[in-house]
Design a protein around this motif. Structure first.
Motif, PDB file in Angstrom:
ATOM      1  N   ILE A  38      46.018  50.842 -11.839  1.00 39.91           N
ATOM      2  CA  ILE A  38      45.456  50.413 -13.247  1.00 39.91           C
ATOM      3  C   ILE A  38      46.330  49.225 -13.602  1.00 39.91           C
ATOM      4  O   ILE A  38      47.582  49.114 -14.055  1.00 39.91           O
ATOM      5  CB  ILE A  38      45.097  51.388 -14.034  1.00 39.91           C
ATOM      6  CG1 ILE A  38      44.456  52.196 -13.978  1.00 39.91           C
ATOM      7  CG2 ILE A  38      44.653  50.775 -15.703  1.00 39.91           C
ATOM      8  CD1 ILE A  38      44.393  53.301 -14.823  1.00 39.91           C
ATOM      9  N   GLY A  39      45.868  48.224 -13.459  1.00 40.35           N
ATOM     10  CA  GLY A  39      46.263  46.965 -13.184  1.00 40.35           C
ATOM     11  C   GLY A  39      45.903  46.102 -14.595  1.00 40.35           C
ATOM     12  O   GLY A  39      44.430  46.281 -14.663  1.00 40.35           O
ATOM     13  N   ALA A  40      46.617  45.026 -15.474  1.00 42.15           N
ATOM     14  CA  ALA A  40      46.277  44.152 -16.769  1.00 42.15           C
ATOM     15  C   ALA A  40      46.552  42.904 -16.792  1.00 42.15           C
ATOM     16  O   ALA A  40      48.102  43.124 -15.698  1.00 42.15           O
ATOM     17  CB  ALA A  40      46.584  45.150 -18.042  1.00 42.15           C
ATOM     18  N   VAL A  41      45.736  42.482 -16.720  1.00 42.78           N
ATOM     19  CA  VAL A  41      46.047  40.586 -17.052  1.00 42.78           C
ATOM     20  C   VAL A  41      46.997  40.117 -18.365  1.00 42.78           C
ATOM     21  O   VAL A  41      47.158  38.792 -18.629  1.00 42.78           O
ATOM     22  CB  VAL A  41      44.763  39.733 -16.662  1.00 42.78           C
ATOM     23  CG1 VAL A  41      45.381  40.295 -15.002  1.00 42.78           C
ATOM     24  CG2 VAL A  41      43.858  39.985 -16.648  1.00 42.78           C
ATOM     25  N   THR A  42      46.325  40.973 -18.938  1.00 43.17           N
ATOM     26  CA  THR A  42      46.922  40.398 -20.551  1.00 43.17           C
ATOM     27  C   THR A  42      48.112  40.742 -20.447  1.00 43.17           C
ATOM     28  O   THR A  42      48.253  42.473 -20.601  1.00 43.17           O
ATOM     29  CB  THR A  42      45.820  41.261 -21.684  1.00 43.17           C
ATOM     30  OG1 THR A  42      44.461  40.962 -21.419  1.00 43.17           O
ATOM     31  CG2 THR A  42      46.353  40.547 -23.005  1.00 43.17           C
ATOM     32  N   GLU A  43      48.974  41.029 -21.039  1.00 40.41           N
ATOM     33  CA  GLU A  43      50.517  41.058 -21.525  1.00 40.41           C
ATOM     34  C   GLU A  43      50.704  41.735 -22.756  1.00 40.41           C
ATOM     35  O   GLU A  43      50.202  41.683 -23.804  1.00 40.41           O
ATOM     36  CB  GLU A  43      51.494  39.643 -22.149  1.00 40.41           C
ATOM     37  CG  GLU A  43      52.978  39.649 -22.006  1.00 40.41           C
ATOM     38  CD  GLU A  43      53.952  38.644 -21.860  1.00 40.41           C
ATOM     39  OE1 GLU A  43      54.598  38.375 -23.334  1.00 40.41           O
ATOM     40  OE2 GLU A  43      53.387  38.008 -21.763  1.00 40.41           O
ATOM     41  N   ALA A  44      51.765  42.339 -22.772  1.00 44.17           N
ATOM     42  CA  ALA A  44      51.370  44.191 -24.024  1.00 44.17           C
ATOM     43  C   ALA A  44      52.478  44.228 -24.202  1.00 44.17           C
ATOM     44  O   ALA A  44      53.178  44.635 -23.314  1.00 44.17           O
ATOM     45  CB  ALA A  44      50.429  44.815 -23.853  1.00 44.17           C
ATOM     46  N   ASP A  45      53.094  44.249 -25.494  1.00 49.42           N
ATOM     47  CA  ASP A  45      54.091  45.386 -25.768  1.00 49.42           C
ATOM     48  C   ASP A  45      54.404  46.688 -25.148  1.00 49.42           C
ATOM     49  O   ASP A  45      55.067  47.531 -24.648  1.00 49.42           O
ATOM     50  CB  ASP A  45      54.561  45.253 -27.049  1.00 49.42           C
ATOM     51  CG  ASP A  45      54.866  43.338 -27.733  1.00 49.42           C
ATOM     52  OD1 ASP A  45      55.089  42.985 -26.796  1.00 49.42           O
ATOM     53  OD2 ASP A  45      54.792  43.671 -28.750  1.00 49.42           O
TER      54      ASP A  45
END
Length: 108
Positions: free
Chosen positions: A2-9
């Motif tokens: 699962i990948g994400a393009v939005t940065e998250a803490d």
């Protein structure tokens, strides 16, 4: 994967967003529970049950919510159909995940 393009803490990886939400609610319940404990095992069991009940949806509540959504014209996010499914899966699949999360949150 699962990948994400939005940065998250902090990332909660879940193939179905509802499941990630259930897990986050359970984690919040456990944090709140630990804030009020005095060390007794009986108190811990009662506090966990109380906070899980307050924070984590019930199967009945989720089914009613989904039924209201479908009645209002909402569609499944994957199938596009107006039916009581979650991301193209049968409702029972999602309810099994919810049951598992609630049960795991109650384990001391």
């Amino acid at each position: 994967l699962i990948g994400a393009v939005t940065e998250a803490d902090h990332l909660i990886a879940a193939s179905v967003s509802n499941w990630g939400g259930y897990a986050l609610a359970a984690a919040a319940a456990l944090v709140r529970c630990s804030d009020e404990l005095d060390g007794s095992d009986d108190d811990e069991k009662e506090a966990r049950a109380k906070w899980v009940e307050r924070c984590v949806p019930t199967e009945g509540g989720e089914v009613k919510l989904l039924e209201r959504c479908v009645a209002a014209g909402c569609r499944d996010g994957v199938s596009g159909k107006m039916e009581a499914t979650v991301d193209g899966m049968p409702l029972e699949t999602s309810m099994k995940c919810l049951r598992d999360i609630r049960e795991a949150a109650l384990i001391p």
